[in-house]
Design a protein around this motif. Structure first.
Motif, PDB file in Angstrom:
ATOM      1  N   SER A   9      -7.890   5.052   7.291  1.00  0.00           N
ATOM      2  CA  SER A   9      -8.976   4.090   7.564  1.00  0.00           C
ATOM      3  C   SER A   9      -9.746   4.474   8.816  1.00  0.00           C
ATOM      4  O   SER A   9     -10.969   4.378   8.852  1.00  0.00           O
ATOM      5  CB  SER A   9      -8.421   2.685   7.787  1.00  0.00           C
ATOM      6  OG  SER A   9      -7.567   2.321   6.772  1.00  0.00           O
ATOM      7  N   ASP A  23     -12.074  10.369  -0.694  1.00  0.00           N
ATOM      8  CA  ASP A  23     -10.851   9.645  -0.332  1.00  0.00           C
ATOM      9  C   ASP A  23      -9.789   9.912  -1.404  1.00  0.00           C
ATOM     10  O   ASP A  23      -9.908   9.468  -2.546  1.00  0.00           O
ATOM     11  CB  ASP A  23     -11.202   8.152  -0.242  1.00  0.00           C
ATOM     12  CG  ASP A  23     -10.057   7.306   0.268  1.00  0.00           C
ATOM     13  OD1 ASP A  23      -8.895   7.754   0.207  1.00  0.00           O
ATOM     14  OD2 ASP A  23     -10.323   6.173   0.719  1.00  0.00           O
ATOM     15  N   TYR A  78      -4.637   8.341  -3.262  1.00  0.00           N
ATOM     16  CA  TYR A  78      -3.662   8.174  -4.357  1.00  0.00           C
ATOM     17  C   TYR A  78      -3.428   9.438  -5.185  1.00  0.00           C
ATOM     18  O   TYR A  78      -2.752   9.372  -6.209  1.00  0.00           O
ATOM     19  CB  TYR A  78      -4.122   7.030  -5.280  1.00  0.00           C
ATOM     20  CG  TYR A  78      -4.212   5.718  -4.537  1.00  0.00           C
ATOM     21  CD1 TYR A  78      -3.071   4.963  -4.304  1.00  0.00           C
ATOM     22  CD2 TYR A  78      -5.422   5.258  -4.024  1.00  0.00           C
ATOM     23  CE1 TYR A  78      -3.128   3.778  -3.578  1.00  0.00           C
ATOM     24  CE2 TYR A  78      -5.495   4.081  -3.307  1.00  0.00           C
ATOM     25  CZ  TYR A  78      -4.347   3.345  -3.088  1.00  0.00           C
ATOM     26  OH  TYR A  78      -4.409   2.182  -2.374  1.00  0.00           O
ATOM     27  N   THR A 130      -3.619  10.219   3.283  1.00  0.00           N
ATOM     28  CA  THR A 130      -2.841   9.242   4.061  1.00  0.00           C
ATOM     29  C   THR A 130      -1.337   9.386   3.857  1.00  0.00           C
ATOM     30  O   THR A 130      -0.893   9.844   2.799  1.00  0.00           O
ATOM     31  CB  THR A 130      -3.277   7.809   3.677  1.00  0.00           C
ATOM     32  OG1 THR A 130      -2.533   6.887   4.457  1.00  0.00           O
ATOM     33  CG2 THR A 130      -3.061   7.496   2.212  1.00  0.00           C
ATOM     34  N   SER A 189       0.270   6.604   3.960  1.00  0.00           N
ATOM     35  CA  SER A 189       0.573   5.210   3.617  1.00  0.00           C
ATOM     36  C   SER A 189       1.057   5.022   2.189  1.00  0.00           C
ATOM     37  O   SER A 189       1.697   4.015   1.889  1.00  0.00           O
ATOM     38  CB  SER A 189      -0.679   4.350   3.804  1.00  0.00           C
ATOM     39  OG  SER A 189      -1.076   4.345   5.141  1.00  0.00           O
TER      40      SER A 189
HETATM   41  C1  LIG Z   1      -8.562   4.216  -1.371  1.00  0.00           C
HETATM   42  C2  LIG Z   1      -7.905   3.929  -0.084  1.00  0.00           C
HETATM   43  N1  LIG Z   1      -8.232   4.659   0.983  1.00  0.00           N
HETATM   44  C3  LIG Z   1      -7.677   4.450   2.186  1.00  0.00           C
HETATM   45  C4  LIG Z   1      -6.755   3.443   2.350  1.00  0.00           C
HETATM   46  C5  LIG Z   1      -6.238   3.170   3.728  1.00  0.00           C
HETATM   47  O1  LIG Z   1      -5.142   3.856   3.990  1.00  0.00           O
HETATM   48  P1  LIG Z   1      -4.520   3.942   5.450  1.00  0.00           P
HETATM   49  O2  LIG Z   1      -3.315   3.096   5.402  1.00  0.00           O
HETATM   50  O3  LIG Z   1      -4.210   5.395   5.574  1.00  0.00           O
HETATM   51  O4  LIG Z   1      -5.499   3.476   6.438  1.00  0.00           O
HETATM   52  C6  LIG Z   1      -6.371   2.655   1.274  1.00  0.00           C
HETATM   53  C7  LIG Z   1      -5.399   1.567   1.449  1.00  0.00           C
HETATM   54  O5  LIG Z   1      -5.138   0.754   0.603  1.00  0.00           O
HETATM   55  C8  LIG Z   1      -6.968   2.897   0.026  1.00  0.00           C
HETATM   56  O6  LIG Z   1      -6.682   2.165  -1.035  1.00  0.00           O
END
Ligand SMILES: Cc1ncc(COP(=O)(O)O)c(C=O)c1O
Length: 365
Positions: free
Chosen positions: A100, A199, A202, A226, A228
């Protein structure tokens, strides 16, 4: 805490507002996040229910003792490790506190060039409000009728003032992918004109390839990734971009302290998680199993859905008759959300197999 108590708690928290289910969901999430109630199933933010990996947990615990120091060396190690994975150099890698941060910085970079951005709609919107505030108008381009990113219409929306195109592949909230060949052609055509911010939060859940291999040829291509999602470290806040060194430098220049947003503990976890291949394989497989359980429940309930390449599913609750979000919440399952006004399409994150069985029971009885 049971649902009645949660409602009471939530009602207190929102006393100043008119009670709405949207607000309830957000309040429920907050309460669950703070208190970590085991009897609630949280399926709102596409978090990986299995993470962090065992190796990352161990590394993070060990790194706590070194938290009195700034994390200089470990940041460089992480950039080097990421670079090796993608056949790039550490100078191609910027680290942020989650991807983000880097989506925000890239849009700030575009705003500073005094132009506009183009993005699909719906998409991952987190970066948009701040970008608009710093003067970046964003042209939103509807998806195709099949709810896939419409590359042709995005191309048509790009004009002489466009400084950035944001794409999310696989896409949030729909879970669709643009086939690799089409995406490659788009990048080849558009990257000479403006920044392409791709981005790939996923990608690891899908079988589609990353476009990181194109970074070396296109100075305007910025791929955001990410820790995450597949690595299960959303709370640790580590993300990165891959772009040519001169582009990476531009992004670094907009960080108060280049590559230093994530904590030493989080960076140690990210480093270790990259070695835990067994864990990421496990997460991908479990996500597929849990997703299939959800698909079967949706089919049984007569709700159309889009086959997902991600850790969430987008489905149309119109034919169900009942209010799906309310029904799930009455089973302590929070997170079903709308992203398109005037429709009953909902996104629900994929949890564990056990959690999705509970979702299935809720929907099918
Ligand atoms: C498409 C997408 N990009 C980025 C992010 C954010 O990820 P991060 O936790 O690395 O900030 C998310 C989080 O849900 C996401 O769905």
């Amino acid at each position: 805490m049971d649902r009645r108590q949660l409602l009471k708690h939530s009602a207190l928290a929102v006393a100043a507002f008119t009670f709405s289910r949207d607000l309830f969901s957000r309040e429920a999430e907050k309460i669950i996040a703070v208190n970590g109630f085991a009897d609630f199933i949280k399926l709102s933010s596409n978090e990986n229910p299995h993470g962090p990996s065992p190796m990352a947990r161990k590394a993070m615990v060990a790194a706590v003792n070194g938290s009195n120091r700034y994390p200089g060396e470990v940041t460089t190690q992480l950039r080097e490790k990421i670079a090796t994975l993608y056949n790039l150099t550490k100078d191609h890698v910027a680290i942020g506190a989650g991807s983000s941060e880097l989506l925000g910085i890239t849009s700030l970079y575009a705003a500073l060039q005094k132009g506009n951005a183009v993005a699909p709609d719906p998409t991952f919107r987190l970066w948009m409000p701040a970008a608009r505030k710093v003067g970046l108008p964003i042209k939103l381009v509807p998806l195709t009728t099949g709810k896939v990113t419409d590359l042709q219409r995005i191309k048509d929306a790009v004009d002489a003032g466009t400084k950035m195109v944001y794409l999310c592949n696989p896409a949030n909230p729909t879970g669709t992918v643009v086939p690799a060949a089409e995406l490659e052609t788009f990048i080849k055509d558009m990257a000479p004109k403006c920044v392409i911010l791709l981005d790939e939060a996923y990608t690891e859940f899908s079988d589609e390839p990353s476009m990181a291999k194109m970074v070396n040829d296109y100075p305007n291509l910025i791929v955001a990734k990410t820790f995450s999602k597949i690595y299960g470290m959303a709370g640790a806040r580590v993300g990165f971009t891959l772009a040519q060194p001169q582009t990476t430098k531009q992004l670094n220049n907009l960080q108060p302290w280049a590559n230093a947003g994530a904590s030493a503990v989080s960076l140690a976890g990210a480093l270790a998680s990259m070695d835990d291949k067994e864990f990421t394989r496990f997460c991908k497989k479990e996500n597929q199993k849990a997703r299939s359980i959800f698909y079967a429940a949706l089919e049984k309930a007569g709700m159309p859905y889009i086959t997902s390449h991600t850790s969430f599913v987008y489905f149309d609750s119109t034919p169900y008759g009942k209010d799906v979000r309310q029904l799930l919440e009455s089973h302590q399952i929070v997170g079903a959300r709308t992203f398109e006004d005037g429709t009953k399409w909902l996104r629900l994150s994929v949890g564990t197999v056990d959690e999705m069985q509970k979702v299935a029971t809720a929907l099918n009885t």
